[in-house]
Design a protein around this motif. Sequence first.
Motif, PDB file in Angstrom:
ATOM      1  N   THR A   1      -3.255  11.947   4.504  1.00 10.43           N
ATOM      2  CA  THR A   1      -4.148  11.835   2.979  1.00 10.43           C
ATOM      3  C   THR A   1      -3.698  13.026   2.386  1.00 10.43           C
ATOM      4  O   THR A   1      -4.306  14.065   1.148  1.00 10.43           O
ATOM      5  CB  THR A   1      -5.578  12.516   3.604  1.00 10.43           C
ATOM      6  OG1 THR A   1      -5.541  13.609   4.650  1.00 10.43           O
ATOM      7  CG2 THR A   1      -5.936  11.318   4.297  1.00 10.43           C
ATOM      8  N   VAL A   2      -2.390  13.807   1.958  1.00 11.62           N
ATOM      9  CA  VAL A   2      -1.863  15.114   1.662  1.00 11.62           C
ATOM     10  C   VAL A   2      -1.815  14.720   0.056  1.00 11.62           C
ATOM     11  O   VAL A   2      -2.645  14.756  -1.186  1.00 11.62           O
ATOM     12  CB  VAL A   2      -1.007  15.536   2.240  1.00 11.62           C
ATOM     13  CG1 VAL A   2      -0.333  16.451   1.262  1.00 11.62           C
ATOM     14  CG2 VAL A   2      -1.105  16.379   3.283  1.00 11.62           C
ATOM     15  N   GLU A   3      -1.131  13.335   0.006  1.00 14.03           N
ATOM     16  CA  GLU A   3      -1.158  12.633  -1.211  1.00 14.03           C
ATOM     17  C   GLU A   3      -1.650  10.998  -1.408  1.00 14.03           C
ATOM     18  O   GLU A   3      -1.567  10.441  -0.261  1.00 14.03           O
ATOM     19  CB  GLU A   3       0.555  12.556  -1.514  1.00 14.03           C
ATOM     20  CG  GLU A   3       1.287  12.278  -2.843  1.00 14.03           C
ATOM     21  CD  GLU A   3       1.880  12.227  -3.666  1.00 14.03           C
ATOM     22  OE1 GLU A   3       2.688  11.836  -4.804  1.00 14.03           O
ATOM     23  OE2 GLU A   3       2.617  12.855  -2.510  1.00 14.03           O
ATOM     24  N   ARG A   4      -2.287  11.008  -2.125  1.00 11.30           N
ATOM     25  CA  ARG A   4      -2.949   9.817  -2.255  1.00 11.30           C
ATOM     26  C   ARG A   4      -1.637   8.737  -3.558  1.00 11.30           C
ATOM     27  O   ARG A   4      -1.921   9.665  -4.639  1.00 11.30           O
ATOM     28  CB  ARG A   4      -4.533   9.417  -2.573  1.00 11.30           C
ATOM     29  CG  ARG A   4      -4.810   9.005  -1.414  1.00 11.30           C
ATOM     30  CD  ARG A   4      -6.647  10.616  -1.168  1.00 11.30           C
ATOM     31  NE  ARG A   4      -6.368  11.503  -1.565  1.00 11.30           N
ATOM     32  CZ  ARG A   4      -7.275  12.350  -1.777  1.00 11.30           C
ATOM     33  NH1 ARG A   4      -8.153  12.506  -1.215  1.00 11.30           N
ATOM     34  NH2 ARG A   4      -6.738  13.481  -2.070  1.00 11.30           N
ATOM     35  N   GLU A   5      -2.224   7.342  -3.811  1.00 10.73           N
ATOM     36  CA  GLU A   5      -1.828   6.653  -5.161  1.00 10.73           C
ATOM     37  C   GLU A   5      -2.425   5.478  -5.112  1.00 10.73           C
ATOM     38  O   GLU A   5      -2.720   4.903  -4.098  1.00 10.73           O
ATOM     39  CB  GLU A   5       0.313   6.369  -4.775  1.00 10.73           C
ATOM     40  CG  GLU A   5       0.773   5.713  -3.987  1.00 10.73           C
ATOM     41  CD  GLU A   5       1.866   5.497  -3.231  1.00 10.73           C
ATOM     42  OE1 GLU A   5       2.660   6.889  -4.094  1.00 10.73           O
ATOM     43  OE2 GLU A   5       2.255   4.506  -2.657  1.00 10.73           O
ATOM     44  N   ALA A   6      -1.671   5.019  -6.150  1.00  8.17           N
ATOM     45  CA  ALA A   6      -2.648   3.410  -6.803  1.00  8.17           C
ATOM     46  C   ALA A   6      -2.167   2.531  -7.164  1.00  8.17           C
ATOM     47  O   ALA A   6      -0.602   2.901  -7.451  1.00  8.17           O
ATOM     48  CB  ALA A   6      -3.791   3.825  -7.990  1.00  8.17           C
ATOM     49  N   VAL A   7      -1.702   1.905  -5.867  1.00  9.32           N
ATOM     50  CA  VAL A   7      -1.122   0.438  -5.845  1.00  9.32           C
ATOM     51  C   VAL A   7      -1.650  -1.109  -6.663  1.00  9.32           C
ATOM     52  O   VAL A   7      -2.613  -1.651  -6.369  1.00  9.32           O
ATOM     53  CB  VAL A   7      -0.485   0.242  -4.383  1.00  9.32           C
ATOM     54  CG1 VAL A   7      -0.096  -1.204  -4.655  1.00  9.32           C
ATOM     55  CG2 VAL A   7      -0.642   1.379  -3.616  1.00  9.32           C
ATOM     56  N   VAL A   8      -0.883  -1.364  -7.751  1.00  7.94           N
ATOM     57  CA  VAL A   8      -1.706  -2.407  -8.463  1.00  7.94           C
ATOM     58  C   VAL A   8      -0.034  -2.949  -8.691  1.00  7.94           C
ATOM     59  O   VAL A   8       1.133  -2.742  -8.365  1.00  7.94           O
ATOM     60  CB  VAL A   8      -1.434  -1.916  -9.858  1.00  7.94           C
ATOM     61  CG1 VAL A   8      -2.880  -1.222 -10.096  1.00  7.94           C
ATOM     62  CG2 VAL A   8      -0.227  -1.023 -10.693  1.00  7.94           C
ATOM     63  N   ALA A   9      -0.406  -4.242  -9.147  1.00  6.87           N
ATOM     64  CA  ALA A   9       0.322  -5.519  -9.710  1.00  6.87           C
ATOM     65  C   ALA A   9       1.451  -5.907 -10.911  1.00  6.87           C
ATOM     66  O   ALA A   9      -0.028  -6.088 -12.138  1.00  6.87           O
ATOM     67  CB  ALA A   9      -0.153  -6.690  -8.819  1.00  6.87           C
ATOM     68  N   VAL A  10       2.353  -5.491 -11.540  1.00  5.59           N
ATOM     69  CA  VAL A  10       2.472  -5.209 -12.915  1.00  5.59           C
ATOM     70  C   VAL A  10       2.978  -6.551 -13.582  1.00  5.59           C
ATOM     71  O   VAL A  10       4.387  -6.912 -12.544  1.00  5.59           O
ATOM     72  CB  VAL A  10       3.206  -4.237 -13.365  1.00  5.59           C
ATOM     73  CG1 VAL A  10       3.352  -4.702 -14.882  1.00  5.59           C
ATOM     74  CG2 VAL A  10       2.330  -2.501 -12.287  1.00  5.59           C
ATOM     75  N   PRO A  11       2.292  -7.401 -14.696  1.00  8.62           N
ATOM     76  CA  PRO A  11       3.587  -8.479 -14.942  1.00  8.62           C
ATOM     77  C   PRO A  11       4.627  -8.126 -15.646  1.00  8.62           C
ATOM     78  O   PRO A  11       4.725  -7.182 -15.496  1.00  8.62           O
ATOM     79  CB  PRO A  11       2.519  -9.265 -16.108  1.00  8.62           C
ATOM     80  CG  PRO A  11       1.757  -7.481 -16.328  1.00  8.62           C
ATOM     81  CD  PRO A  11       1.908  -7.314 -14.888  1.00  8.62           C
ATOM     82  N   GLU A  12       6.072  -8.918 -15.812  1.00 11.20           N
ATOM     83  CA  GLU A  12       7.099  -8.321 -16.253  1.00 11.20           C
ATOM     84  C   GLU A  12       7.503  -8.768 -17.363  1.00 11.20           C
ATOM     85  O   GLU A  12       8.433  -7.320 -18.166  1.00 11.20           O
ATOM     86  CB  GLU A  12       8.165  -9.338 -15.593  1.00 11.20           C
ATOM     87  CG  GLU A  12       7.663 -10.998 -16.276  1.00 11.20           C
ATOM     88  CD  GLU A  12       8.655 -12.238 -15.501  1.00 11.20           C
ATOM     89  OE1 GLU A  12       9.498 -12.365 -16.956  1.00 11.20           O
ATOM     90  OE2 GLU A  12       8.666 -12.825 -14.751  1.00 11.20           O
ATOM     91  N   ALA A  13       5.654  -8.769 -18.381  1.00 11.67           N
ATOM     92  CA  ALA A  13       6.616  -7.884 -19.224  1.00 11.67           C
ATOM     93  C   ALA A  13       5.983  -6.794 -19.724  1.00 11.67           C
ATOM     94  O   ALA A  13       6.845  -6.234 -20.476  1.00 11.67           O
ATOM     95  CB  ALA A  13       5.013  -9.169 -20.176  1.00 11.67           C
ATOM     96  N   LEU A  14       5.004  -6.035 -18.307  1.00 11.13           N
ATOM     97  CA  LEU A  14       5.100  -4.868 -18.887  1.00 11.13           C
ATOM     98  C   LEU A  14       5.803  -3.742 -18.541  1.00 11.13           C
ATOM     99  O   LEU A  14       5.524  -2.558 -17.994  1.00 11.13           O
ATOM    100  CB  LEU A  14       3.585  -4.358 -19.155  1.00 11.13           C
ATOM    101  CG  LEU A  14       2.701  -5.529 -19.736  1.00 11.13           C
ATOM    102  CD1 LEU A  14       1.366  -5.224 -19.399  1.00 11.13           C
ATOM    103  CD2 LEU A  14       2.478  -5.216 -20.730  1.00 11.13           C
ATOM    104  N   VAL A  15       7.026  -4.062 -17.477  1.00  9.33           N
ATOM    105  CA  VAL A  15       7.444  -3.544 -16.308  1.00  9.33           C
ATOM    106  C   VAL A  15       8.200  -1.885 -17.201  1.00  9.33           C
ATOM    107  O   VAL A  15       8.052  -1.459 -16.667  1.00  9.33           O
ATOM    108  CB  VAL A  15       8.843  -4.201 -15.475  1.00  9.33           C
ATOM    109  CG1 VAL A  15       9.837  -3.677 -14.953  1.00  9.33           C
ATOM    110  CG2 VAL A  15       8.447  -4.519 -15.020  1.00  9.33           C
ATOM    111  N   GLY A  16       8.786  -3.158 -18.597  1.00 13.31           N
ATOM    112  CA  GLY A  16       9.163  -1.777 -19.037  1.00 13.31           C
ATOM    113  C   GLY A  16       8.251  -0.484 -19.957  1.00 13.31           C
ATOM    114  O   GLY A  16       8.558   0.921 -19.483  1.00 13.31           O
TER     115      GLY A  16
END
Length: 362
Positions: A204-219
Amino acid sequence: MSRSAPILALVSVAVLAVAGCNESQAPAARGEAGRPVLAQRVVAENRHPERRFVGTIRPRVESDLGFRVQGKVARRLVNVGDVVAAGQPLATLDEIDLTLQTEQAEAERRAATVAVAQADADLRRTMTLAGQGWAATSVVDRQKAATEEARSRLMRAERALSLARNAASYAVLSADADGVITATSVEPGQVVAPGQAAIRLARTVEREAVVAVPEALVGRARAGGASVSLWSNPGVRYAARLRELAPAADSATRTYLARFTLPEADGAVQLGMTATVTLTADSAERVVRVPLPALFNQGSGSAVWTVDDAGQLVLRPVTVAAYEAQDALVSDGLQDGERIVRLGVQKLDAGQRVRVVEALDF
């Protein structure tokens, strides 16, 4: 008949005169009303607006803990969802065999210690005899070798005892960091192998948000900014930083898994919560979005017809930054809140008075 003919002629002339007056007044009335046009007010916006995605709060480090020695599970001390501290016992093995191995190693060390003492004594006596001429040099060499062998066996016995004690300590599986238990895969009485996953611990020291990003917005995910808000408390935003981006797209969804770390996360950010990840572009360029039929071009560049509250038309040259499927992005030439003609621009003339029949916010 002769008297009525002049009268009919005078009536006809009067009717024609009245009709001519009405016809001359109708165009003037129509000119004052103006040509009806469909217009809208434009609003300046960021060229790259914010994009939002649904994600999940996950720990940065989630590891499967297991025993380092083989044995039978005696007790499991935690359950799923328990919050644990570093060094806290999680499960234990039956220590009978491990205790016997430790006692055996201690006995071997004691025996090796006695052997070293005996070898040292023999070497001293041999050296004394050799000094008096009663022992050959070869005998002295053999005794020295025996003494070194005894010392090496003692060292090996000490190392074996250290390993046995370490193995005995491995009978207790402890948490290696502060965290929460997310899974358990062992029960009392179960025999486990070394390294077998027993308990899963999420730090629990460090938490993060995991999402799926479409390829058009990878940049944009790589270069732009990001923030995270929780569905349970949408009014609070947490700064986010991209930590990891999958090198390949998912074969089913064709999206890239991205992990955004939350350095400012507080106690309200709990594992498993649903979050909204907002991606913003670094560029602050402002544009005005206008429909494609509103553009007017006679060979000298793009322009649009603007109309004021009095119904006066003005042809305004504009700079188009980009074209989309239904709109054009104007980067220069229009101000926020101005009203433009949406349709029929090719039928209008400069200075013509028009009548706005519908104004739409855009």
